[in-house]
Motif scaffolding. Structure first.
Motif, PDB file in Angstrom:
ATOM      1  N   ASP A 211     -64.492   0.235  21.446  1.00  0.00           N
ATOM      2  CA  ASP A 211     -63.243   0.397  22.244  1.00  0.00           C
ATOM      3  C   ASP A 211     -62.071   1.257  21.281  1.00  0.00           C
ATOM      4  N   SER A 212     -61.625   2.471  21.646  1.00  0.00           N
ATOM      5  CA  SER A 212     -61.023   3.223  21.023  1.00  0.00           C
ATOM      6  C   SER A 212     -59.388   2.686  20.428  1.00  0.00           C
ATOM      7  N   SER A 213     -59.341   1.681  21.166  1.00  0.00           N
ATOM      8  CA  SER A 213     -57.878   1.277  20.917  1.00  0.00           C
ATOM      9  C   SER A 213     -57.916   0.165  19.530  1.00  0.00           C
ATOM     10  N   PHE A 214     -59.214  -0.028  19.251  1.00  0.00           N
ATOM     11  CA  PHE A 214     -59.405  -1.127  18.147  1.00  0.00           C
ATOM     12  C   PHE A 214     -59.990   0.078  16.795  1.00  0.00           C
ATOM     13  N   VAL A 215     -59.769   1.411  17.036  1.00  0.00           N
ATOM     14  CA  VAL A 215     -60.287   2.075  16.030  1.00  0.00           C
ATOM     15  C   VAL A 215     -58.723   2.715  15.101  1.00  0.00           C
ATOM     16  N   TYR A 216     -58.957   2.752  13.742  1.00  0.00           N
ATOM     17  CA  TYR A 216     -57.884   3.032  13.033  1.00  0.00           C
ATOM     18  C   TYR A 216     -58.352   4.363  12.030  1.00  0.00           C
ATOM     19  N   PHE A 217     -57.542   5.212  12.417  1.00  0.00           N
ATOM     20  CA  PHE A 217     -57.914   6.466  11.596  1.00  0.00           C
ATOM     21  C   PHE A 217     -56.938   6.918  10.259  1.00  0.00           C
ATOM     22  N   HIS A 218     -57.920   6.892   9.354  1.00  0.00           N
ATOM     23  CA  HIS A 218     -57.264   6.914   7.768  1.00  0.00           C
ATOM     24  C   HIS A 218     -57.630   8.460   7.187  1.00  0.00           C
ATOM     25  N   GLY A 219     -57.399   8.494   6.242  1.00  0.00           N
ATOM     26  CA  GLY A 219     -57.499   9.722   5.436  1.00  0.00           C
ATOM     27  C   GLY A 219     -56.311  10.588   4.902  1.00  0.00           C
ATOM     28  N   ASN A 220     -56.690  11.186   3.576  1.00  0.00           N
ATOM     29  CA  ASN A 220     -55.212  11.753   3.134  1.00  0.00           C
ATOM     30  C   ASN A 220     -54.831  13.210   3.684  1.00  0.00           C
ATOM     31  N   ASN A 221     -56.087  13.713   4.413  1.00  0.00           N
ATOM     32  CA  ASN A 221     -55.973  15.254   4.869  1.00  0.00           C
ATOM     33  C   ASN A 221     -56.530  15.530   6.154  1.00  0.00           C
ATOM     34  N   LYS A 222     -56.225  14.847   7.168  1.00  0.00           N
ATOM     35  CA  LYS A 222     -56.840  14.704   8.476  1.00  0.00           C
ATOM     36  C   LYS A 222     -56.357  16.253   8.831  1.00  0.00           C
ATOM     37  N   ALA A 223     -57.402  16.844   9.725  1.00  0.00           N
ATOM     38  CA  ALA A 223     -57.252  18.248  10.200  1.00  0.00           C
ATOM     39  C   ALA A 223     -56.576  18.080  11.353  1.00  0.00           C
ATOM     40  N   HIS A 224     -55.861  19.218  11.894  1.00  0.00           N
ATOM     41  CA  HIS A 224     -54.991  19.084  13.144  1.00  0.00           C
ATOM     42  C   HIS A 224     -56.283  18.781  14.351  1.00  0.00           C
ATOM     43  N   ARG A 225     -57.268  19.331  14.146  1.00  0.00           N
ATOM     44  CA  ARG A 225     -58.429  19.223  15.323  1.00  0.00           C
ATOM     45  C   ARG A 225     -58.601  17.710  15.323  1.00  0.00           C
ATOM     46  N   GLU A 226     -58.915  17.086  14.179  1.00  0.00           N
ATOM     47  CA  GLU A 226     -59.319  15.743  14.120  1.00  0.00           C
ATOM     48  C   GLU A 226     -58.309  14.761  14.875  1.00  0.00           C
ATOM     49  N   LEU A 227     -56.754  15.308  14.556  1.00  0.00           N
ATOM     50  CA  LEU A 227     -55.746  14.292  15.191  1.00  0.00           C
ATOM     51  C   LEU A 227     -56.030  14.690  16.481  1.00  0.00           C
ATOM     52  N   GLU A 228     -56.142  15.917  17.252  1.00  0.00           N
ATOM     53  CA  GLU A 228     -56.181  15.985  18.579  1.00  0.00           C
ATOM     54  C   GLU A 228     -57.303  15.178  19.105  1.00  0.00           C
ATOM     55  N   MET A 229     -58.504  15.322  18.238  1.00  0.00           N
ATOM     56  CA  MET A 229     -59.697  14.499  19.071  1.00  0.00           C
ATOM     57  C   MET A 229     -59.353  13.005  18.984  1.00  0.00           C
ATOM     58  N   ALA A 230     -58.511  12.461  18.059  1.00  0.00           N
ATOM     59  CA  ALA A 230     -58.375  10.992  17.900  1.00  0.00           C
ATOM     60  C   ALA A 230     -57.259  10.636  19.076  1.00  0.00           C
ATOM     61  N   LEU A 231     -56.371  11.432  19.397  1.00  0.00           N
ATOM     62  CA  LEU A 231     -55.343  11.335  20.394  1.00  0.00           C
ATOM     63  C   LEU A 231     -55.962  11.466  21.666  1.00  0.00           C
ATOM     64  N   ASP A 232     -56.820  12.556  21.760  1.00  0.00           N
ATOM     65  CA  ASP A 232     -57.370  12.631  23.037  1.00  0.00           C
ATOM     66  C   ASP A 232     -58.296  11.425  23.536  1.00  0.00           C
ATOM     67  N   GLY A 233     -58.871  10.888  22.464  1.00  0.00           N
ATOM     68  CA  GLY A 233     -59.752   9.757  22.798  1.00  0.00           C
ATOM     69  C   GLY A 233     -58.825   8.488  22.856  1.00  0.00           C
ATOM     70  N   SER A 234     -57.660   8.523  22.827  1.00  0.00           N
ATOM     71  CA  SER A 234     -56.783   7.189  23.096  1.00  0.00           C
ATOM     72  C   SER A 234     -56.975   6.204  21.765  1.00  0.00           C
ATOM     73  N   ILE A 235     -57.031   6.775  20.510  1.00  0.00           N
ATOM     74  CA  ILE A 235     -57.328   6.009  19.421  1.00  0.00           C
ATOM     75  C   ILE A 235     -56.223   5.010  19.199  1.00  0.00           C
ATOM     76  N   GLY A 236     -56.484   3.844  18.527  1.00  0.00           N
ATOM     77  CA  GLY A 236     -55.633   2.679  18.503  1.00  0.00           C
ATOM     78  C   GLY A 236     -54.409   3.030  17.653  1.00  0.00           C
ATOM     79  N   ARG A 237     -54.630   3.739  16.231  1.00  0.00           N
ATOM     80  CA  ARG A 237     -53.709   3.678  15.290  1.00  0.00           C
ATOM     81  C   ARG A 237     -54.053   4.815  14.492  1.00  0.00           C
ATOM     82  N   VAL A 238     -53.227   5.571  14.000  1.00  0.00           N
ATOM     83  CA  VAL A 238     -53.205   6.794  13.189  1.00  0.00           C
ATOM     84  C   VAL A 238     -52.712   6.020  11.793  1.00  0.00           C
ATOM     85  N   VAL A 239     -53.359   6.210  10.651  1.00  0.00           N
ATOM     86  CA  VAL A 239     -52.367   5.659   9.442  1.00  0.00           C
ATOM     87  C   VAL A 239     -52.102   6.858   8.457  1.00  0.00           C
TER      88      VAL A 239
END
Ligand code: LLP
Length: 437
Positions: free
Chosen positions: A107-135
């Motif tokens: 369930d993507s709403s229960f996924v937390y995205f961490h990392g000190n240097n997330k790439a633009h495309r990784e953030l796009e992928m996260a938002l397109d997949g309705s990720i729960g939280r970006v830290v």
């Protein structure tokens, strides 16, 4: 015998009448015949049992707790599915880990995205997949994420990772919450305050909580208590500035036993210290009851995994050292080479025999630093013997490499006498898959 029944081994570990180690009802000799070595064996009952223990120990003290598995410790679709079935969320730190979460149907709403240097495309992928939280971990990321969310006409729920400047007394390479760290916004420098203000002001971000992670593994309880107090005290000032603290995360870092002389605190003790500190702070400082988010990685998978190797060459240098070479090493477990990590081992095909000599277990990689265990007491080993190294489930497989172009090991899940492959052994063809002639 007591050693196999200790907390270093999976809960189902036993020794059969043939003197062989049994994991999840499977004789390791049979596993080795079927799947070869090096082999990583996960015990499903241990894995599920520990997930339940975390949920129970925390929610029984603080109902509003979410347990999020830090998948960097090791993830693949089969494992993600089990952890998710046990009700845990996932902490991911890359597009790759995110892809596994999606593939496993987490369930993507229960996924937390961490990392000190997330790439633009990784953030796009996260938002397109309705990720729960970006830290959020940097000002660069904060601005970029606000734009990406704006482009999508959405508001993304985020947390800010702060660095409280507290040393948890673990290996320098895995210490994260101190001032001199690439992770998080430091409270001391004023960056944490600026980040919180910017996140509150960002039109396309909804700041729902604050996160910190001190390091890993943390054998002491006190750093959690000190850090929770420090961070909460720091946050009080922001209540008037619009901070509505709905989630609070002290990260992960819970230790496991690798060697008999260094036992970790029980999960219940971590739960007690963290929930006590949180309850005290929230009621004293008037923060309501935020959701507590904990992120165990190592403690979920570490004990469930046992690595099996076959003894090959033996080199005895009289009065100096006896080297026993195994068919794995730094390619499937770089932790001893990288952190001087210590492990225990047993002679898995002759469990009844007593230790008689001190040997050094080394790997097959072309480096003198390629060792698994220095100076361990074992029975006299022979070529063809099976060595089992417990507590191998965390970080060893996720940090594995193809150094020397050795294929990475197969991984099996055992339960009630059955074994199922959850990752096949790599082939030479696999290793050339991405190469272009
Ligand atoms: N949350 C955050 C933000 C983290 O950075 C980490 C680990 C965890 C949770 C999970 O920590 P755990 O519960 O597994 O201790 N490769 C090293 C460990 C690096 C840990 C990195 N961050 C090792 O093999 O010991």
């Amino acid at each position: 015998m007591t050693f196999v029944n200790s907390e270093l081994f999976p809960i189902t570990s036993d020794v059969n009448e043939n003197g062989r180690l049994v994991l999840g009802g499977c004789d390791v000799g049979d596993l080795v015949s079927q799947y070869g070595t090096a082999l990583l064996v996960f015990d499903e009952n241990t894995l599920r049992g520990i997930c339940r223990e975390f949920v129970h120990e925390f929610t029984s003290r603080y109902t509003n707790t979410k347990v999020v598995y830090a998948s960097k410790a090791y993830i693949n679709p089969a494992l993600a599915k089990i952890v998710h079935e046990e009700g845990l969320g996932l902490d991911v730190v890359s597009g790759g880990e995110l892809a596994v979460a999606y593939a496993a149907g987490v369930d993507s709403s229960f996924v937390y995205f961490h990392g000190n240097n997330k790439a633009h495309r990784e953030l796009e992928m996260a938002l397109d997949g309705s990720i729960g939280r970006v830290v959020i971990d940097s000002f660069h990321e904060l601005a970029m994420l606000d734009r990406i969310a704006g482009d999508r006409r959405m508001v993304q729920e985020v947390m800010i990772r702060v660095s409280p400047g507290i040393d948890p007394h673990t290996h320098v390479k895995t210490t994260t919450g101190i001032l001199d760290s690439k992770f998080g916004f430091s409270i001391e420098t004023g960056h944490a305050a600026s980040a919180i203000r910017r996140a509150i002001a960002a039109p396309n971000l909804d700041l729902i909580g604050i996160h910190f992670h001190l390091g890993s593994p943390i054998f002491e309880l006190e750093p959690y208590d000190t850090a929770i107090n420090t961070v909460m005290d720091f946050l009080v000032a922001f209540k008037e500035e619009g901070l509505n603290l709905r989630e609070f995360s002290p990260g992960g870092g819970f230790a496991i036993g690798y060697v008999r002389d260094e036992p970790p605190p029980p999960i219940a003790s971590y739960a007690r210290v963290i929930t006590d500190a949180l309850k005290r702070c929230t009621s004293n400082l008037g923060f309501g009851e935020p959701t507590l988010v904990i992120e165990p990685g190592r403690a979920i998978v570490g004990r469930a995994g046992v690595a099996l190797y076959t003894v090959g060459a033996i080199k005895d240098i009289p009065t100096i050292r006896k080297y026993v070479s195994l068919d794995g090493g730094m390619g499937d477990n770089i932790r001893p080479a990288l952190y001087d990590s210590r492990y225990e081992a047993v002679l898995a095909n002759r469990m009844g025999e007593v230790p008689e000599e001190t040997v050094t277990l080394v790997g097959k990689y072309c480096e003198s630093g390629d060792y698994l265990i220095k100076d361990i007491e074992l029975p006299v080993l022979e070529t063809g013997d099976i060595i089992a190294i417990p507590s191998s489930g965390a970080y060893a497989p996720s940090m594995a490499s193809n150094y020397n172009l050795n294929p990475r090991p197969a991984v099996v899940m055992v339960k009630d006498g059955n074994a199922r492959l959850i990752r096949r052994r790599e082939t030479f063809e696999d290793m050339m898959l991405s190469d272009v002639l």
